[in-house]
Design an enzyme around this catalytic site. Structure first.
Site, mmCIF file in Angstrom:
data_model
loop_
_atom_site.group_PDB
_atom_site.id
_atom_site.type_symbol
_atom_site.label_atom_id
_atom_site.label_comp_id
_atom_site.label_asym_id
_atom_site.label_seq_id
_atom_site.Cartn_x
_atom_site.Cartn_y
_atom_site.Cartn_z
ATOM 1 N N GLY A 19 -31.355 32.834 14.600
ATOM 2 C CA GLY A 19 -32.154 34.015 14.237
ATOM 3 C C GLY A 19 -32.580 33.948 12.785
ATOM 4 O O GLY A 19 -31.748 33.753 11.904
ATOM 5 N N ARG A 84 -33.378 28.342 18.471
ATOM 6 C CA ARG A 84 -32.018 28.036 18.940
ATOM 7 C C ARG A 84 -32.147 26.734 19.720
ATOM 8 O O ARG A 84 -33.153 26.508 20.386
ATOM 9 C CB ARG A 84 -31.495 29.166 19.829
ATOM 10 C CG ARG A 84 -31.517 30.505 19.090
ATOM 11 C CD ARG A 84 -30.774 31.585 19.833
ATOM 12 N NE ARG A 84 -31.129 32.903 19.316
ATOM 13 C CZ ARG A 84 -30.618 33.454 18.237
ATOM 14 N NH1 ARG A 84 -29.697 32.825 17.537
ATOM 15 N NH2 ARG A 84 -31.012 34.655 17.839
ATOM 16 N N ASP A 115 -23.245 30.900 12.770
ATOM 17 C CA ASP A 115 -22.136 30.084 13.288
ATOM 18 C C ASP A 115 -22.575 29.067 14.343
ATOM 19 O O ASP A 115 -22.095 27.929 14.350
ATOM 20 C CB ASP A 115 -20.989 30.963 13.793
ATOM 21 C CG ASP A 115 -21.434 31.930 14.873
ATOM 22 O OD1 ASP A 115 -22.655 32.062 15.098
ATOM 23 O OD2 ASP A 115 -20.561 32.550 15.501
ATOM 24 N N THR A 138 -27.937 34.903 8.284
ATOM 25 C CA THR A 138 -28.019 35.677 9.526
ATOM 26 C C THR A 138 -27.922 37.153 9.162
ATOM 27 O O THR A 138 -27.124 37.521 8.292
ATOM 28 C CB THR A 138 -26.893 35.322 10.526
ATOM 29 O OG1 THR A 138 -26.796 36.380 11.497
ATOM 30 C CG2 THR A 138 -25.532 35.175 9.883
ATOM 31 N N ASP A 140 -26.555 39.273 10.857
ATOM 32 C CA ASP A 140 -25.339 39.849 11.457
ATOM 33 C C ASP A 140 -24.154 39.941 10.494
ATOM 34 O O ASP A 140 -23.212 40.708 10.746
ATOM 35 C CB ASP A 140 -24.917 39.018 12.679
ATOM 36 C CG ASP A 140 -26.002 38.968 13.740
ATOM 37 O OD1 ASP A 140 -26.847 39.869 13.756
ATOM 38 O OD2 ASP A 140 -26.011 38.011 14.537
ATOM 39 N N ASP A 142 -21.692 38.074 10.137
ATOM 40 C CA ASP A 142 -20.448 37.887 10.879
ATOM 41 C C ASP A 142 -19.736 36.572 10.565
ATOM 42 O O ASP A 142 -18.779 36.210 11.242
ATOM 43 C CB ASP A 142 -20.725 37.986 12.392
ATOM 44 C CG ASP A 142 -21.784 36.988 12.862
ATOM 45 O OD1 ASP A 142 -22.425 36.348 12.011
ATOM 46 O OD2 ASP A 142 -21.962 36.858 14.087
ATOM 47 N N ARG A 184 -25.427 41.396 17.267
ATOM 48 C CA ARG A 184 -24.857 40.573 18.344
ATOM 49 C C ARG A 184 -23.554 41.185 18.849
ATOM 50 O O ARG A 184 -23.590 42.217 19.487
ATOM 51 C CB ARG A 184 -24.644 39.128 17.873
ATOM 52 C CG ARG A 184 -24.506 38.150 19.005
ATOM 53 C CD ARG A 184 -24.418 36.725 18.509
ATOM 54 N NE ARG A 184 -25.665 36.256 17.992
ATOM 55 C CZ ARG A 184 -26.623 35.729 18.744
ATOM 56 N NH1 ARG A 184 -26.436 35.584 20.023
ATOM 57 N NH2 ARG A 184 -27.752 35.325 18.214
#
Ligand code: F6P
Length: 347
Positions: A19, A84, A115, A138, A140, A142, A184
């Site tokens: 992303g 992706r 990741d 990202t 996110d 995360d 996500r």
């Protein structure tokens, strides 16, 4: 890597993967400028790892000049495009990527992504001996071992601006909104956006579990009804994507038909991925890009550039992908126990 080998780096490959995130362009720019400072060439591969796999994309691999990265620091998306690439999890794909890198005389590869992208990068090591470096990009946020990832601050800002607007119309009509945000499977965006927009409720993986759907719906309905009766005109729930089957639209529909609560769903979606990066992401991307080239110059290998306690540092790439970073518990507790407008927090 020996000192001799480290001074032999001449060509750095770079790609953006997964992303896209606002601030990726700032990172590409700073990698190119820093590489030129150290007299290295930078080859940009287009469309994520696909740029290493498909013939037609190899033709698009391009040596990036200072001109190519002029006037991009303020742009969202990525000038290198992104994708992706499931083939990077296959032996054939990895072998192909390694062949491309060798054919293009690439000595080191920098990947800006999350990741999934870093797992591809780690797997590549079995087939290719060049230096590898990850830059966390990202929305996110995360990735473990870094306080922030490139793009998170902008995504949060974008969502907050949208919710501020939703609040105006929600207040005018005394309406209930369920606003679904990205992330996500983690709630960094959800909690930060929920708290900073003053949402009455935040529903995310960290504070919400659905054992019994009917009971959950009735409890939510009771909270909303009690809160609305007591003081507020509007009621905003910020909810994580992937939390409720069917998302905010399904939850609003079920609350209406099964608990008689009228909610409007609003899915913010990809708006959170775009837009001009806020200064924090421009700076983070720039600092990380420079640090990545400096790390290569110093012979570092197999690391992710990270930010911890406001300083840039290196962490092992394998460690960075071992766990998903959890949401700050103080944030979760503050929202749950004090800020949320639920039955338990009212007196
Ligand atoms: O990882 C970034 C992200 O935007 C997530 O927040 C979201 O779940 C996902 O990507 C969406 O991916 P796609 O654009 O491929 O649907």
């Amino acid at each position: 890597m020996s000192d001799k080998a480290k001074h032999m780096i001449k060509r750095i490959g770079i790609l953006t993967s997964g992303g896209d995130a606002p601030g990726m362009n700032a990172a590409i720019r700073s990698v190119v400028l820093a590489a030129h400072h150290y007299h290295y060439d930078v080859v940009g591969f287009y469309h994520g790892f696909n740029g290493l796999l498909r013939e037609e994309h190899i033709a698009q691999a391009k040596v990036l000049t200072a001109d190519d990265v002029h006037n991009i620091i303020q742009r969202g998306g990525t000038i290198l495009k992104s994708a992706r690439c499931p083939d990077m999890l296959t032996e054939k794909g990895l072998q192909q990527a390694a062949t491309t890198l060798t054919d293009q005389y690439i000595d080191a590869l920098i990947v800006i992504g999350g990741d999934g992208s870093f797992n591809g990068l780690l797997a590549l090591q079995a087939f290719w001996l060049g230096q590898i470096i990850g830059i966390p990009g990202t929305i996110d946020n995360d990735l473990d071992s870094t306080d922030f990832t490139i793009g998170f601050a902008t995504a949060v800002n974008t969502a907050i601006e949208a919710i501020d607007k939703i609040r105006d119309t929600a207040d005018a009509f005394e309406r209930i909104f369920i606003v679904e945000v990205m992330g996500r499977h983690s709630g960094h965006i959800t909690f930060n956006v929920g708290i900073a927009s003053g949402a009455e409720q935040v529903l995310s993986f960290e504070n919400f579990s659905i054992n019994n759907k009917q009971a959950t719906l009735q409890k939510l309905a009771a909270e909303i009804n009690t809160a609305q009766q007591s003081n507020h005109g509007s009621y905003i729930i910020v909810m994580a994507e992937n939390l409720w089957q069917g998302g905010a639209v399904a939850l609003a529909d079920e609350l209406k038909h099964q608990a008689d609560v009228d909610c409007t769903a609003c899915v913010l979606g990809h708006i959170q991925r775009g837009g001009s990066p806020v200064p924090k992401d421009r700076l983070l991307g720039t600092k990380m890009g420079v640090a990545a080239v400096q790390a290569l110059n110093a012979g570092k290998h197999n690391i992710m550039i990270a930010e911890q306690n406001s300083g840039i540092c290196h962490v092992s790439l394998a460690d960075a992908v071992k766990h998903t970073k959890t949401v700050n518990q103080q944030l979760v507790d503050a929202q749950e126990n004090i800020l949320a407008l639920t039955v338990q927090n009212q007196y």
